[in-house]
Structure formats: C-alpha cells, structure tokens
Design a protein around this motif. Structure first.
Motif, mmCIF file in Angstrom:
data_model
loop_
_atom_site.group_PDB
_atom_site.id
_atom_site.type_symbol
_atom_site.label_atom_id
_atom_site.label_comp_id
_atom_site.label_asym_id
_atom_site.label_seq_id
_atom_site.Cartn_x
_atom_site.Cartn_y
_atom_site.Cartn_z
ATOM 1 N N ARG A 99 -8.176 18.090 76.547
ATOM 2 C CA ARG A 99 -7.887 19.525 76.650
ATOM 3 C C ARG A 99 -6.826 19.942 75.628
ATOM 4 N NH1 ARG A 99 -8.075 23.868 80.531
ATOM 5 N NH2 ARG A 99 -6.079 24.984 80.714
ATOM 6 N N ALA A 100 -5.856 19.052 75.409
ATOM 7 C CA ALA A 100 -4.809 19.359 74.432
ATOM 8 C C ALA A 100 -5.405 19.560 73.039
ATOM 9 C CB ALA A 100 -3.763 18.247 74.411
ATOM 10 N N ALA A 101 -6.413 18.766 72.706
ATOM 11 C CA ALA A 101 -7.042 18.890 71.388
ATOM 12 C C ALA A 101 -7.713 20.246 71.205
ATOM 13 C CB ALA A 101 -8.059 17.770 71.189
ATOM 14 N N GLU A 102 -8.107 20.859 72.312
ATOM 15 C CA GLU A 102 -8.758 22.173 72.241
ATOM 16 C C GLU A 102 -7.737 23.310 72.130
ATOM 17 O OE1 GLU A 102 -12.453 20.876 75.221
ATOM 18 O OE2 GLU A 102 -10.798 22.130 75.958
ATOM 19 N N ARG A 103 -6.480 23.029 72.550
ATOM 20 C CA ARG A 103 -5.503 24.109 72.671
ATOM 21 C C ARG A 103 -4.323 23.995 71.711
ATOM 22 N NH1 ARG A 103 -5.393 26.408 77.903
ATOM 23 N NH2 ARG A 103 -3.132 26.609 77.724
ATOM 24 N N ILE A 104 -4.150 22.840 71.100
ATOM 25 C CA ILE A 104 -2.909 22.558 70.373
ATOM 26 C C ILE A 104 -2.698 23.505 69.199
ATOM 27 C CG2 ILE A 104 -3.923 20.839 68.807
ATOM 28 C CD1 ILE A 104 -1.310 19.183 69.309
ATOM 29 N N ILE A 142 0.410 16.304 77.961
ATOM 30 C CA ILE A 142 0.031 16.948 79.222
ATOM 31 C C ILE A 142 0.568 18.372 79.266
ATOM 32 C CG2 ILE A 142 0.192 16.799 81.735
ATOM 33 C CD1 ILE A 142 0.504 13.768 81.429
ATOM 34 N N GLU A 143 1.755 18.569 78.704
ATOM 35 C CA GLU A 143 2.337 19.911 78.650
ATOM 36 C C GLU A 143 1.472 20.840 77.802
ATOM 37 O OE1 GLU A 143 6.374 22.091 76.954
ATOM 38 O OE2 GLU A 143 6.401 19.935 77.347
ATOM 39 N N ILE A 144 0.995 20.332 76.681
ATOM 40 C CA ILE A 144 0.127 21.128 75.813
ATOM 41 C C ILE A 144 -1.175 21.475 76.535
ATOM 42 C CG2 ILE A 144 -1.258 21.071 73.692
ATOM 43 C CD1 ILE A 144 1.018 19.247 72.534
ATOM 44 N N ALA A 145 -1.678 20.527 77.315
ATOM 45 C CA ALA A 145 -2.918 20.757 78.061
ATOM 46 C C ALA A 145 -2.744 21.799 79.150
ATOM 47 C CB ALA A 145 -3.404 19.441 78.680
ATOM 48 N N ASP A 146 -1.488 22.012 79.588
ATOM 49 C CA ASP A 146 -1.175 22.997 80.631
ATOM 50 C C ASP A 146 -1.932 22.671 81.918
ATOM 51 O OD1 ASP A 146 0.048 25.185 81.802
ATOM 52 O OD2 ASP A 146 -1.470 26.614 81.108
ATOM 53 N N ALA A 193 -7.709 17.007 63.792
ATOM 54 C CA ALA A 193 -9.117 17.362 63.583
ATOM 55 C C ALA A 193 -9.655 18.258 64.691
ATOM 56 C CB ALA A 193 -9.962 16.091 63.496
ATOM 57 N N ARG A 194 -8.799 18.523 65.708
ATOM 58 C CA ARG A 194 -9.235 19.295 66.885
ATOM 59 C C ARG A 194 -10.517 18.694 67.456
ATOM 60 N NH1 ARG A 194 -4.702 21.117 64.297
ATOM 61 N NH2 ARG A 194 -3.881 23.017 65.274
ATOM 62 N N ASP A 195 -10.500 17.371 67.619
ATOM 63 C CA ASP A 195 -11.654 16.621 68.122
ATOM 64 C C ASP A 195 -11.337 16.122 69.534
ATOM 65 O OD1 ASP A 195 -13.652 14.754 68.709
ATOM 66 O OD2 ASP A 195 -13.807 14.067 66.637
ATOM 67 N N PRO A 196 -11.747 16.858 70.566
ATOM 68 C CA PRO A 196 -11.391 16.489 71.942
ATOM 69 C C PRO A 196 -11.870 15.099 72.363
ATOM 70 C CG PRO A 196 -12.204 18.744 71.858
ATOM 71 C CD PRO A 196 -12.472 18.130 70.511
ATOM 72 N N ALA A 197 -13.111 14.752 72.025
ATOM 73 C CA ALA A 197 -13.651 13.460 72.436
ATOM 74 C C ALA A 197 -12.880 12.316 71.783
ATOM 75 C CB ALA A 197 -15.138 13.364 72.087
ATOM 76 N N ALA A 198 -12.568 12.451 70.503
ATOM 77 C CA ALA A 198 -11.821 11.404 69.807
ATOM 78 C C ALA A 198 -10.397 11.307 70.357
ATOM 79 C CB ALA A 198 -11.787 11.688 68.305
ATOM 80 N N ALA A 199 -9.816 12.441 70.710
ATOM 81 C CA ALA A 199 -8.459 12.437 71.276
ATOM 82 C C ALA A 199 -8.434 11.712 72.608
ATOM 83 C CB ALA A 199 -7.960 13.873 71.434
ATOM 84 N N ARG A 200 -9.433 11.974 73.442
ATOM 85 C CA ARG A 200 -9.523 11.275 74.736
ATOM 86 C C ARG A 200 -9.632 9.773 74.520
ATOM 87 N NH1 ARG A 200 -11.939 11.413 80.181
ATOM 88 N NH2 ARG A 200 -12.204 13.681 80.153
ATOM 89 N N ARG A 201 -10.530 9.354 73.633
ATOM 90 C CA ARG A 201 -10.718 7.919 73.384
ATOM 91 C C ARG A 201 -9.430 7.286 72.874
ATOM 92 N NH1 ARG A 201 -15.643 9.705 71.146
ATOM 93 N NH2 ARG A 201 -14.774 9.547 69.036
ATOM 94 N N ALA A 202 -8.731 7.983 71.984
ATOM 95 C CA ALA A 202 -7.536 7.417 71.366
ATOM 96 C C ALA A 202 -6.435 7.187 72.393
ATOM 97 C CB ALA A 202 -7.040 8.334 70.249
ATOM 98 N N ILE A 203 -6.192 8.167 73.271
ATOM 99 C CA ILE A 203 -5.122 7.978 74.258
ATOM 100 C C ILE A 203 -5.535 6.934 75.281
ATOM 101 C CG2 ILE A 203 -5.761 9.699 76.008
ATOM 102 C CD1 ILE A 203 -2.225 9.046 74.583
ATOM 103 N N GLN A 204 -6.807 6.850 75.591
ATOM 104 C CA GLN A 204 -7.267 5.815 76.529
ATOM 105 C C GLN A 204 -7.117 4.423 75.922
ATOM 106 O OE1 GLN A 204 -11.239 7.268 77.524
ATOM 107 N NE2 GLN A 204 -10.488 8.157 79.434
#
Length: 236
Positions: A99-104, A142-146, A193-204
């Motif tokens: 979600r943060a990748a979509e909003r940052i 998480i703060e960015i994700a709100d 890159a505002r890539d939500p799927a890649a951001a999720r994978r990276a933090i996981q």
C-alpha cells in the motif's frame, strides 16, 4: 534504564505503559532481564502504583512475565515463537508496504532513504542505534500506508521481539547487516518504481532474512554459557 524519560503527573499509568512498551520495542531491556518496580518508578519519576499498573498490563499482553508478585522479567523468546511472529509480520508488513508503494510521496521516499543511510552508518559503530534505525524504517513504511490497526498489531509483535532483536544486532557481523545487498535497498527500489507487488516481496524477503535470528536463538539455547548468562539475568 537511565535512558527512560521522566513522565508528567497526569494520566500516569497510560504514560508509564507507553514508555515501558517503547523501551521494549527499542531493545532497552535484555531478554531475561529482571525489572524492579521501585527502580522503574525512580527512573521514570513516578510513584510505584502507575508502574505496577503498567507492568500488569504488559504482563497481560505477554510482553513481560510475572512468576511472583515481585519477580518480573523480560521474556526470553524461543525460535518457535519468533517464527510465528515473523510469519505474521510477513503478511501484515507485506500488505502495508504494498500500500505504501501506491501512496508514497517523494518527500516520504527521501525520509526512508535517510533512515536507511543512518542505519548503514550506525551498523559499523553502534549496533544498538542500528537496531533503532531498522525499527524506524519498518514503522515508517506502515505510517506511509496509513493503516493504524496494522500498526497497532505490528507494534505488539515488536514489543515481543524488540529485546532479542537488539541483542541480535550486537552479535551479527557488520558485513551481514551493512552490505550493499541489504534487503532494504530492494524495498527502496520498488518504492521508487511505485511497484506495489515488488515492494511487498522485498519487505517479506527482508523479514524472511530475519529468521536467521531463529537459528541464532537455537544456538544460544544449546550453548551452556549463553544459558548461564540468561539465568544470571533472571536472578540479578
């Protein structure tokens, strides 16, 4: 415990609870360390009653253990419990980072980059500070994700793992936590890159790497000197 700030006289129980909870998240207490209510009250500049109330609340949340009326300890996390915590974190922090990748915003991205730079710098000289900057990075996402409910749950998990995470950072070779291939860089790249799927994978993947702590805990549990150190903390 000298790092604990004194609190104002209003709403003491809630304020003391917040300070002690933050101290656990920040790794100010060691796994197995015995906490004395009178000493905490002195450090915080309060009476015993609000400290006792805060302690009871933290015990109910399993962030502290009470085996007798005055025997309060920081739990010694085992690898099984840590793996459960990391599994929950992977799902929740993964969703938050997506979600943060979509909003940052660019400003928020620069702040994350600055936190990571501080983390890498601290890793070579101050493992405790590095542990704090690592925490800042995760909670900034998480703060960015709100997502306040997610933040509340994740805070509870970090309350449980904060003490052992801080110790873990002091034992890890610098090259393993401060290298150019640190997982946070992959998170930042996906955010740029505002890539939500890649951001999720990276933090996981970053949290998955943190499961090395589970192996470390198993080694500690099988090492007699390490067990004796934990035992001495419990009886100090």
């Amino acid at each position: 415990m000298s790092e604990l700030e004194q609190v104002e006289k209003e709403n003491l129980s809630a304020r003391v609870y917040g300070r002690l909870r933050r101290a656990l998240i920040d790794g100010q207490f060691e796994p197995g360390e015995r906490l004395r209510i009178s000493a905490l009250a002195s450090d915080l500049g309060t009476s015993i009653t609000p400290v006792r109330e805060a302690i009871f609340r933290l015990v109910s949340e399993q962030a502290l253990e009470m085996k007798a009326a005055t025997a309060i300890h920081v739990p010694v996390l085992d690898s099984t419990r840590l793996k459960e915590i990391q599994l929950i974190r992977m799902h929740l922090e993964g969703a938050a980072t997506e979600r943060a990748a979509e909003r940052i915003t660019d400003k928020q991205l620069k702040r994350l980059e600055a936190i990571q730079a501080d983390f890498i710098e601290a890793a070579a000289t101050s493992p405790k500070k590095a542990s704090l900057r690592n925490r800042d990075f995760h909670f900034a996402l998480i703060e960015i994700a709100d997502l306040p409910l997610v933040e509340s749950i994740v805070e509870k998990l970090w309350t449980l793992m904060g003490p052992v995470l801080s110790v873990f950072h002091t034992t890890m070779p610098v090259r393993q936590i401060a290298g150019k291939d640190h997982r946070h860089y992959e998170v930042l790249s996906a955010l740029r890159a505002r890539d939500p799927a890649a951001a999720r994978r990276a933090i996981q993947m970053d949290i998955q790497w943190g499961l090395e702590m589970a192996d470390w805990l198993d080694r500690q549990a099988s090492d007699p000197p390490a067990r004796r150190k934990l035992a001495s903390l419990k009886t100090d």
